[in-house]
Design a protein around this motif. Structure first.
Motif, PDB file in Angstrom:
ATOM      1  N   ARG A  65      52.237  32.137  -3.614  1.00  0.00           N
ATOM      2  CA  ARG A  65      52.607  32.666  -2.296  1.00  0.00           C
ATOM      3  C   ARG A  65      53.744  31.844  -1.679  1.00  0.00           C
ATOM      4  NH1 ARG A  65      48.698  29.047  -1.972  1.00  0.00           N
ATOM      5  NH2 ARG A  65      48.615  27.566  -0.221  1.00  0.00           N
ATOM      6  N   ASP A  66      54.531  32.501  -0.844  1.00  0.00           N
ATOM      7  CA  ASP A  66      55.457  31.754  -0.010  1.00  0.00           C
ATOM      8  C   ASP A  66      54.653  31.019   1.056  1.00  0.00           C
ATOM      9  OD1 ASP A  66      57.719  32.624  -1.374  1.00  0.00           O
ATOM     10  OD2 ASP A  66      57.995  34.374  -0.076  1.00  0.00           O
ATOM     11  N   ARG A  67      55.188  29.892   1.504  1.00  0.00           N
ATOM     12  CA  ARG A  67      54.492  29.085   2.510  1.00  0.00           C
ATOM     13  C   ARG A  67      55.176  29.205   3.868  1.00  0.00           C
ATOM     14  NH1 ARG A  67      52.529  28.518  -2.714  1.00  0.00           N
ATOM     15  NH2 ARG A  67      51.168  26.709  -2.930  1.00  0.00           N
ATOM     16  N   PHE A  68      54.351  29.171   4.937  1.00  0.00           N
ATOM     17  CA  PHE A  68      54.888  29.094   6.287  1.00  0.00           C
ATOM     18  C   PHE A  68      54.162  27.999   7.047  1.00  0.00           C
ATOM     19  CE2 PHE A  68      54.571  30.134  10.838  1.00  0.00           C
ATOM     20  CZ  PHE A  68      55.918  30.026  11.159  1.00  0.00           C
ATOM     21  N   VAL A  69      54.932  27.104   7.651  1.00  0.00           N
ATOM     22  CA  VAL A  69      54.380  26.012   8.456  1.00  0.00           C
ATOM     23  C   VAL A  69      54.852  26.210   9.896  1.00  0.00           C
ATOM     24  CG1 VAL A  69      54.325  23.523   8.863  1.00  0.00           C
ATOM     25  CG2 VAL A  69      54.324  24.421   6.518  1.00  0.00           C
ATOM     26  N   LEU A  70      53.913  26.359  10.815  1.00  0.00           N
ATOM     27  CA  LEU A  70      54.240  26.460  12.241  1.00  0.00           C
ATOM     28  C   LEU A  70      54.227  25.052  12.818  1.00  0.00           C
ATOM     29  CD1 LEU A  70      54.767  28.349  14.702  1.00  0.00           C
ATOM     30  CD2 LEU A  70      52.293  28.245  15.109  1.00  0.00           C
ATOM     31  N   SER A  71      55.385  24.409  12.795  1.00  0.00           N
ATOM     32  CA  SER A  71      55.442  23.038  13.295  1.00  0.00           C
ATOM     33  C   SER A  71      55.167  22.990  14.794  1.00  0.00           C
ATOM     34  CB  SER A  71      56.807  22.417  12.984  1.00  0.00           C
ATOM     35  OG  SER A  71      56.814  21.047  13.320  1.00  0.00           O
ATOM     36  N   LYS A  72      55.705  23.974  15.548  1.00  0.00           N
ATOM     37  CA  LYS A  72      55.410  24.060  16.987  1.00  0.00           C
ATOM     38  C   LYS A  72      54.020  24.676  17.138  1.00  0.00           C
ATOM     39  CE  LYS A  72      57.085  27.735  19.019  1.00  0.00           C
ATOM     40  NZ  LYS A  72      57.913  28.522  19.934  1.00  0.00           N
ATOM     41  N   GLY A  73      53.017  23.853  16.819  1.00  0.00           N
ATOM     42  CA  GLY A  73      51.658  24.349  16.679  1.00  0.00           C
ATOM     43  C   GLY A  73      51.044  24.893  17.950  1.00  0.00           C
ATOM     44  N   HIS A  74      51.625  24.568  19.105  1.00  0.00           N
ATOM     45  CA  HIS A  74      51.090  25.115  20.358  1.00  0.00           C
ATOM     46  C   HIS A  74      51.289  26.625  20.439  1.00  0.00           C
ATOM     47  CE1 HIS A  74      55.280  23.871  21.036  1.00  0.00           C
ATOM     48  NE2 HIS A  74      55.378  24.921  21.837  1.00  0.00           N
ATOM     49  N   ALA A  75      52.103  27.201  19.536  1.00  0.00           N
ATOM     50  CA  ALA A  75      52.283  28.666  19.484  1.00  0.00           C
ATOM     51  C   ALA A  75      51.271  29.312  18.552  1.00  0.00           C
ATOM     52  CB  ALA A  75      53.703  28.999  19.051  1.00  0.00           C
ATOM     53  N   GLY A 114      44.988  31.578   5.707  1.00  0.00           N
ATOM     54  CA  GLY A 114      46.404  31.842   5.911  1.00  0.00           C
ATOM     55  C   GLY A 114      47.152  30.704   6.551  1.00  0.00           C
ATOM     56  N   VAL A 115      46.436  29.741   7.125  1.00  0.00           N
ATOM     57  CA  VAL A 115      47.089  28.573   7.725  1.00  0.00           C
ATOM     58  C   VAL A 115      47.345  27.535   6.628  1.00  0.00           C
ATOM     59  CG1 VAL A 115      46.822  26.646   9.340  1.00  0.00           C
ATOM     60  CG2 VAL A 115      46.106  28.956  10.005  1.00  0.00           C
ATOM     61  N   GLU A 116      48.580  27.086   6.531  1.00  0.00           N
ATOM     62  CA  GLU A 116      48.964  26.160   5.463  1.00  0.00           C
ATOM     63  C   GLU A 116      48.790  24.696   5.832  1.00  0.00           C
ATOM     64  OE1 GLU A 116      49.649  26.987   2.495  1.00  0.00           O
ATOM     65  OE2 GLU A 116      50.142  29.119   2.626  1.00  0.00           O
ATOM     66  N   MET A 117      48.808  24.386   7.148  1.00  0.00           N
ATOM     67  CA  MET A 117      48.723  22.986   7.552  1.00  0.00           C
ATOM     68  C   MET A 117      48.304  22.900   9.019  1.00  0.00           C
ATOM     69  SD  MET A 117      48.849  19.840   6.768  1.00  0.00           S
ATOM     70  CE  MET A 117      49.345  20.134   5.076  1.00  0.00           C
ATOM     71  N   CYS A 118      47.462  21.921   9.331  1.00  0.00           N
ATOM     72  CA  CYS A 118      47.132  21.627  10.728  1.00  0.00           C
ATOM     73  C   CYS A 118      48.373  21.011  11.383  1.00  0.00           C
ATOM     74  CB  CYS A 118      45.966  20.653  10.811  1.00  0.00           C
ATOM     75  SG  CYS A 118      44.449  21.230  10.034  1.00  0.00           S
ATOM     76  N   THR A 119      48.842  21.615  12.449  1.00  0.00           N
ATOM     77  CA  THR A 119      50.055  21.129  13.096  1.00  0.00           C
ATOM     78  C   THR A 119      49.880  21.110  14.607  1.00  0.00           C
ATOM     79  OG1 THR A 119      50.970  23.371  13.154  1.00  0.00           O
ATOM     80  CG2 THR A 119      51.576  21.990  11.269  1.00  0.00           C
ATOM     81  N   GLY A 120      50.891  20.618  15.281  1.00  0.00           N
ATOM     82  CA  GLY A 120      50.859  20.543  16.736  1.00  0.00           C
ATOM     83  C   GLY A 120      51.226  19.163  17.237  1.00  0.00           C
ATOM     84  N   THR A 145      59.486  28.072   1.007  1.00  0.00           N
ATOM     85  CA  THR A 145      58.787  27.503   2.157  1.00  0.00           C
ATOM     86  C   THR A 145      59.617  27.707   3.418  1.00  0.00           C
ATOM     87  OG1 THR A 145      57.682  25.822   0.797  1.00  0.00           O
ATOM     88  CG2 THR A 145      57.809  25.418   3.163  1.00  0.00           C
ATOM     89  N   PHE A 146      58.973  28.279   4.433  1.00  0.00           N
ATOM     90  CA  PHE A 146      59.579  28.475   5.746  1.00  0.00           C
ATOM     91  C   PHE A 146      58.858  27.574   6.743  1.00  0.00           C
ATOM     92  CE2 PHE A 146      60.198  32.375   3.392  1.00  0.00           C
ATOM     93  CZ  PHE A 146      61.506  32.759   3.694  1.00  0.00           C
TER      94      PHE A 146
END
Length: 276
Positions: A65-75, A114-120, A145-146
């Protein structure tokens, strides 16, 4: 029959509307949350998950799968709404946002499929995504990776360390998306620490760069379809967005970076968003 471009854009715009409705549904359930930065990211997330990224909602751990990391985890309300609409999770999870023992919290958690990493913890996501992209190369996997960061998040110096390293390693399988909504938690970004000119900065760090209107679905699709922008270089997509996009009282103000969401506020928001 292949989907026409007009049909694709319309479908993605409707998906983005679904996502925005899901954002406000989650925030109502939690009583509060980050409406501004979630809403500004909705169009890009819709294009990623329902057009560009190679994912299998029924098999979230699929190795290719392609990966997506939401670095701005508050979103995270936006990410949860996307995952629900895509079928990674049941939409009923949105009604447990920020609830006791819920896997769907104010920031992403690996408990949610579906979440690739704990962020925030702001400033970490780009380094994590860079590691994923480098790992793909080492393992000879072809996934992309996005990673999405906020423009206010770029105040964190760790982003620029990762930017140097990603360019050094020539990670053409890594795409950074800057959700540039120009407003931080307490003020416009230019009143805090100016980050512009972003395009020049990323080019100076060795990245291939494009800038778009982050709410123009056609421009988003074209930009995502074009990555990597240059062979052997990481790509940076700077998306100019509006904080709180879609709901007039939440747009372009730091007051809705995070705020209380009552039943009345929720109904007002949905009335403006309309049916998808």
């Amino acid at each position: 029959m292949p989907e026409t471009r007009e049909a694709l854009i319309h479908r993605l715009e409707q998906s983005a509307r679904h996502v925005r409705r899901g954002i406000w549904r989650a925030l109502r359930a939690g009583g509060s949350g980050h409406a501004g930065g979630s809403s500004s990211a909705a169009d890009i997330l819709a294009a990623l998950y329902f057009h560009r990224m190679r994912v299998r909602p029924a098999e979230p751990g699929w190795p290719d799968r392609d990966r997506f990391v939401l670095s701005k985890g508050h979103a995270n309300a936006a990410l949860g709404a996307v995952l629900a609409h895509a079928g990674f999770i049941d939409a009923a999870v949105l009604d447990r946002f920020y609830g006791f023992e819920s896997p769907f919290g104010m920031h992403p958690s690996l408990e949610l499929p579906g979440v690739e990493m704990c962020t925030g913890g702001l400033g970490h996501g780009l380094s994590i995504a860079m590691g994923m992209a480098l790992g793909a190369r080492i393992r000879r996997q072809d996934f992309h990776t996005f990673v999405m960061v906020g423009d206010g998040e770029l105040h964190e110096g760790s982003n620029w360390e990762a930017a140097m390293a990603a360019a050094h390693y020539g990670l053409g399988n890594l795409t950074l998306i800057v959700d540039s909504n120009r407003i931080a938690q307490s003020a416009p970004i230019d009143q805090l620490v100016r980050v512009e000119p972003l395009a020049d900065k990323w080019r100076a760090f060795g990245w291939a760069v494009r800038e778009i209107d982050g709410h123009d679905m056609g421009a988003i699709v074209d930009a995502l379809d074009a990555v990597p922008y240059e062979s052997g270089r990481p790509s940076a997509l700077i998306a100019h967005t509006v904080k709180g996009k879609g709901v007039s009282f939440a747009e372009d103000t730091y007051l809705w970076h995070s705020n209380n969401v009552t039943d009345d506020v929720y109904e007002r928001a949905l009335a403006e968003l309309g049916e998808p």
